[in-house]
Scaffold this motif. Structure first.
Motif, short mmCIF file in Angstrom:
data_model
loop_
_atom_site.label_atom_id
_atom_site.label_comp_id
_atom_site.label_asym_id
_atom_site.label_seq_id
_atom_site.Cartn_x
_atom_site.Cartn_y
_atom_site.Cartn_z
N UNK A 173 0.90 -1.20 -0.04
CA UNK A 173 -0.11 -0.08 -0.04
C UNK A 173 1.10 1.12 -0.12
N UNK A 174 0.17 2.43 -0.07
CA UNK A 174 1.11 3.76 -0.25
C UNK A 174 1.64 3.71 1.07
N UNK A 175 1.43 3.65 2.34
CA UNK A 175 1.98 3.65 3.43
C UNK A 175 3.52 2.97 3.43
N UNK A 176 3.17 1.57 2.81
CA UNK A 176 4.56 0.95 2.80
C UNK A 176 5.45 1.59 1.60
N UNK A 177 5.13 1.88 0.78
CA UNK A 177 5.88 2.60 -0.16
C UNK A 177 6.39 3.94 0.35
N UNK A 178 5.83 4.74 1.10
CA UNK A 178 6.11 6.09 1.75
C UNK A 178 7.37 5.71 2.62
N UNK A 179 7.29 4.42 3.26
CA UNK A 179 8.33 4.13 4.45
C UNK A 179 9.67 3.84 3.41
N UNK A 180 9.47 3.14 2.27
CA UNK A 180 10.52 2.71 1.19
C UNK A 180 11.21 4.02 0.51
N UNK A 181 10.26 5.14 0.39
CA UNK A 181 10.67 6.25 -0.20
C UNK A 181 11.63 7.06 0.75
N UNK A 182 11.22 7.28 1.79
CA UNK A 182 12.25 7.91 3.03
C UNK A 182 13.41 6.95 3.27
N UNK B 12 7.59 -2.85 -6.98
CA UNK B 12 6.63 -3.50 -6.37
C UNK B 12 5.50 -3.36 -7.15
N UNK B 13 4.31 -4.22 -6.93
CA UNK B 13 2.98 -4.04 -7.64
C UNK B 13 3.10 -4.09 -8.95
N UNK B 14 4.20 -4.92 -9.41
CA UNK B 14 4.39 -5.30 -10.85
C UNK B 14 4.95 -4.00 -11.60
N UNK B 15 5.48 -2.73 -10.88
CA UNK B 15 5.99 -1.56 -11.54
C UNK B 15 7.06 -1.22 -10.65
#
Length: 284
Positions: free
Chosen positions: A4-13, A111-114
């Protein structure tokens, strides 16, 4: 595994911090490398101890922060899986080994195919290029757009060379670009070349064979900066490498014609399975 977006937010930082910490190691290695003997992995394929040290640093930090994520690196390989970090610890090693400050760390997160995140950082200049899917591309926090060039006689393309394809194909593509009126250069870092396309410093980049760790971050940067690319992962690029093309929209067709590398089409995008694994991705 769908993130989800939160998991990607964490990985962005985390990705931004990871690139900066890796750059400290890379820059220290660059300063030590000047004037030292140059190691070789093969013809025109340079190796320095910094490659391994930076990749191990990146791999260790990812394993600690996100142990469930896969990893694929130039130096140590890996098993990507559906969620993975794809890393080149030093792209432009020939420049690095000869004390030329044009090299970079390239980190992509898929992730998520992209491709969701891409970071390219030149430790020598401290230019940090970053993109998140759907949220644009930046250099040191400033938004990027590809160049507005429309006249081929005003274009400046970059063409990467690979010993994995016959030299005649490279010469043919180079000749076609010159005959079309373009300036052509080669700076020996494919990842930086893609970042420069996203930044409008170059109108397009093509390489007849490129590895995923060299290009996934850069391809995302170009698309998020308004550029177009060729297909990559649908050609088996994740593990085996494939041709790469990225350009500003008005001149992309000319670069495609000169190199024989197809552009990504809407059909390619629509062909993406709903929940693909990395080995069945259709876009990149």
């Amino acid at each position: 595994m769908i993130l989800d977006d939160l998991a990607i937010d964490q990985r962005e930082a985390f990705c931004l911090d990871l690139a900066r910490s890796a750059a400290i190691l890379a820059l220290a290695g660059f300063e030590r490398q000047a004037g030292q003997p140059i190691g070789m992995k093969g013809p025109q394929d340079y190796l320095t101890e910094t490659d391994g040290a930076v990749e191990q640093h990146i791999r260790n930090r990812i394993a600690t922060a996100f142990p469930q994520d896969g990893f694929l690196g130039e130096e140590t390989g890996g098993t990507p899986g559906d969620v993975a970090w794809v890393v080149d610890p030093i792209d432009g090693t020939a420049n690095f080994a000869r004390a030329i400050p044009h090299f970079c760390i390239s980190i992509a997160f898929v992730a998520n195919g992209e491709v969701q995140l891409g970071a390219i950082l030149n430790p020598a200049t401290q230019e940090l290029y970053f993109a998140r899917k759907g949220r644009g591309a930046t250099r040191n926090g400033q938004s990027l757009r590809v160049s507005p060039t429309t006249d081929l006689n005003a274009t400046s393309f970059e063409l990467g060379w690979s010993n994995r394809v016959p030299l005649a194909r490279y010469i043919q593509a180079l000749t076609a670009l010159f005959e079309a009126g373009s300036n052509v250069r080669r700076s020996a870092s494919g990842a930086m070349a893609l970042a420069y396309v996203a930044d409008g410093r170059t109108d397009g980049y093509a390489e007849l064979h490129m590895n995923s760790w060299d290009c996934l971050a850069g391809l995302l940067l170009v698309r998020e900066a308004g550029g177009v690319t060729g297909p990559f992962l649908s050609l088996g690029g994740l593990l085996d490498g494939a041709p790469v093309l990225a350009a500003s929209p008005a001149v992309a067709a000319a670069l495609s014609a000169a190199t024989g590398i197809a552009l990504l089409t809407q059909a390619d995008i629509l062909a993406t399975p709903n929940q693909p694994t990395l080995t069945t991705l259709r876009t990149a």
